[in-house]
Scaffold this active site. Structure first.
Site, mmCIF file in Angstrom:
data_model
loop_
_atom_site.group_PDB
_atom_site.id
_atom_site.type_symbol
_atom_site.label_atom_id
_atom_site.label_comp_id
_atom_site.label_asym_id
_atom_site.label_seq_id
_atom_site.Cartn_x
_atom_site.Cartn_y
_atom_site.Cartn_z
ATOM 1 N N LYS A 205 -10.357 17.983 58.188
ATOM 2 C CA LYS A 205 -10.470 16.575 58.592
ATOM 3 C C LYS A 205 -9.178 15.808 58.297
ATOM 4 O O LYS A 205 -8.730 14.991 59.103
ATOM 5 C CB LYS A 205 -11.671 15.946 57.877
ATOM 6 C CG LYS A 205 -13.005 16.562 58.320
ATOM 7 C CD LYS A 205 -14.151 16.230 57.364
ATOM 8 C CE LYS A 205 -15.467 16.834 57.837
ATOM 9 N NZ LYS A 205 -16.527 16.747 56.822
ATOM 10 N N GLY A 302 -24.906 15.170 58.129
ATOM 11 C CA GLY A 302 -26.335 15.085 58.415
ATOM 12 C C GLY A 302 -26.599 14.871 59.893
ATOM 13 O O GLY A 302 -25.732 14.453 60.652
HETATM 14 N N1 HSE Z 1 -20.151 20.061 55.501
HETATM 15 C C1 HSE Z 1 -19.693 18.785 55.915
HETATM 16 C C2 HSE Z 1 -19.864 17.820 54.750
HETATM 17 C C3 HSE Z 1 -20.468 18.302 57.104
HETATM 18 O O1 HSE Z 1 -20.485 18.182 53.755
HETATM 19 O O2 HSE Z 1 -19.352 16.715 54.819
HETATM 20 C C4 HSE Z 1 -19.828 17.167 57.836
HETATM 21 O O3 HSE Z 1 -18.610 17.531 58.410
#
Ligand code: HSE
Length: 435
Positions: A205, A302
């Site tokens: 990200k 979620g």
């Molecule tokens: N596995 C990721 C989290 C999901 O826990 O934020 C959302 O990208």
């Protein structure tokens, strides 16, 4: 009212959330769009199960190829996740002239640049708001709302699983492994939860955010990444005593022709806004030269929040169909020809403040020896804390430093670790003065 036809790949947690919105919010969305979004087809490897949703109006297939090549699909939503086969299906959909919406941060971080180029040459859009920050429209804010600014820094709490784990470890003194199990049950965690706890998901990200903020190519493989699996409730407690909270933080800053990108557990001031972000919530703090500090906060993972961002992308595309996608802002916030291939700042050149936890022999002169090594390296201390003696003859010491380069700090640490009085279990965390 015209129909815009949607095909969906993947009926997992997020896929079912997206299907639910398309089926249950159709009227509201039509009023906002002036056209109707219709879920015409969906694919999933396992169809023989109860989806908890009436999909009788949807053509179901166990082969994604049926959706990405279907003549009656305008927009494909990819919610399979992971690198392959998601990449192949997205590329095939683009080749067939479909616009694509994805929540797949791994795919965009690793293959986004080649897929954006392919989308551009096919005159279609590849949209990915849900890939960063779940339901928070932080990419739209960065791409559009802050477009008049030079971005000066990005700080992000970008993984719901880690934030949930750290929050419960702090509040309950709970063990890391138990809380991770709960996060998985709540549907936050990745298929492979090491991606969450070892910082890989946050690095995916952060690399997308940094590229969008600074007009660079995406360099996920170059993000310095450390996870939270070595943090103990004692570290969380010690940080608190010193006025800090530990978060898994993504940090991105521009340095001329280089970009600094790091993901690691980070001490941030208890009084800062980011320190108030708890549970599975995410937040992105972006600072610009005109706007100053901004922050975007919300559910980062979620079913429902992530599906909300996915369908907002579908709506952006639907609004300009047919034929108007050239009027949408460029996917990465800069026109393709102006995106540079900025180098990543080598981590040894990054400037940080540090939290150092050492287990040492409880003898006279030990602390003086350690601090004299730090002094040799011109590393100044903000705080020193000695905790209760353990059963044997050892005692934990915590040191907080002022700013130095990673290279200088690592050189000092190598000398400290080599001391006979220092045991092997050394923990190094970094500190940031977030807002
Ligand atoms: N596995 C990721 C989290 C999901 O826990 O934020 C959302 O990208």
């Amino acid at each position: 009212m015209k129909d815009i036809r949607v095909g969906l790949l993947g009926l997992g947690t997020i896929g079912l959330g997206a299907a639910r919105i398309l089926l249950e919010q159709q009227e509201l969305m039509s009023r906002r769009l002036g056209c109707r979004l219709v879920l015409v087809a969906a694919a999933d490897r396992s169809l023989d199960r109860d989806f908890g949703l009436d999909l009788s109006s949807v053509r179901l297939s166990s082969d994604a190829q049926d959706v990405v090549t279907a003549d009656d699909v305008d927009i494909v939503i990819e919610l399979i996740g992971g690198y392959e086969p998601a990449r192949t299906f997205v590329a095939t959909a683009i080749e067939h002239g479909k616009h694509v919406v994805t929540a797949n941060k791994a795919l965009i971080a690793k293959h986004g640049d080649e897929l954006f180029a392919q989308a551009e040459s096919n005159g279609v859009v590849l949209a990915f708001e849900a890939a960063v920050g779940g339901g928070i429209p932080c990419l739209k804010a960065l791409r559009e709302g802050l477009a008049a600014n030079q971005i000066e820094s990005i700080y992000g709490i970008l993984n719901g699983t880690c934030n949930y784990i750290l929050t419960r470890m702090e509040n309950e003194g709970a063990a890391f492994a138990d809380v991770l199990r709960d996060a998985q049950a709540l549907g936050y965690a990745e298929a492979d939860p090491t991606f969450d706890v070892e910082g890989v998901d946050t690095a995916h990200k952060l690399s997308i955010l940094a590229a969008m903020a600074f007009g660079s190519k995406i360099h996920f493989d170059e993000v310095f990444t450390e996870g939270i699996s070595r943090i103990t409730p004692d570290d969380i407690h010690s940080a608190h005593e010193l006025g800090y909270r530990i978060k898994l933080l993504g940090v991105a800053k521009p340095h001329g022709e280089q970009v600094e990108m790091r993901v690691h557990p980070t001490l941030i001031p208890l009084s800062s806004q980011l320190a108030q972000v708890s549970d599975s919530y995410n937040a992105v703090q972006a600072s610009g030269d005109f706007v100053e500090h901004t922050m975007y906060f919300g559910r980062g993972a979620g079913e429902r929040p992530t599906a909300s961002a996915v369908i907002a992308d579908v709506m952006d595309i639907a609004r300009v169909l047919p034929g108007g996608v050239a009027y949408l802002p460029p996917a990465m916030g800069f026109i393709a020809a102006e995106r540079r291939d900025l180098a990543t700042l080598p981590i040894i050149d990054a400037e940080c403040e540090y939290y150092l936890r050492l287990m040492v022999q409880d003898d006279s002169g030990v602390l003086a020896t350690i601090t004299s090594i730090l002094a040799d390296h011109h590393i100044s201390l903000e705080a020193v804390m000695q905790k209760e003696r353990h059963a044997t003859h050892s005692v934990p010491i915590i040191l907080l430093t002022h700013t130095t380069t990673e290279g200088n700090f690592q050189a000092a640490i190598a000398r400290i670790i080599a001391l006979d009085c220092v045991q092997e279990d050394v923990l190094i965390l970094r500190k940031e003065q977030t807002h």
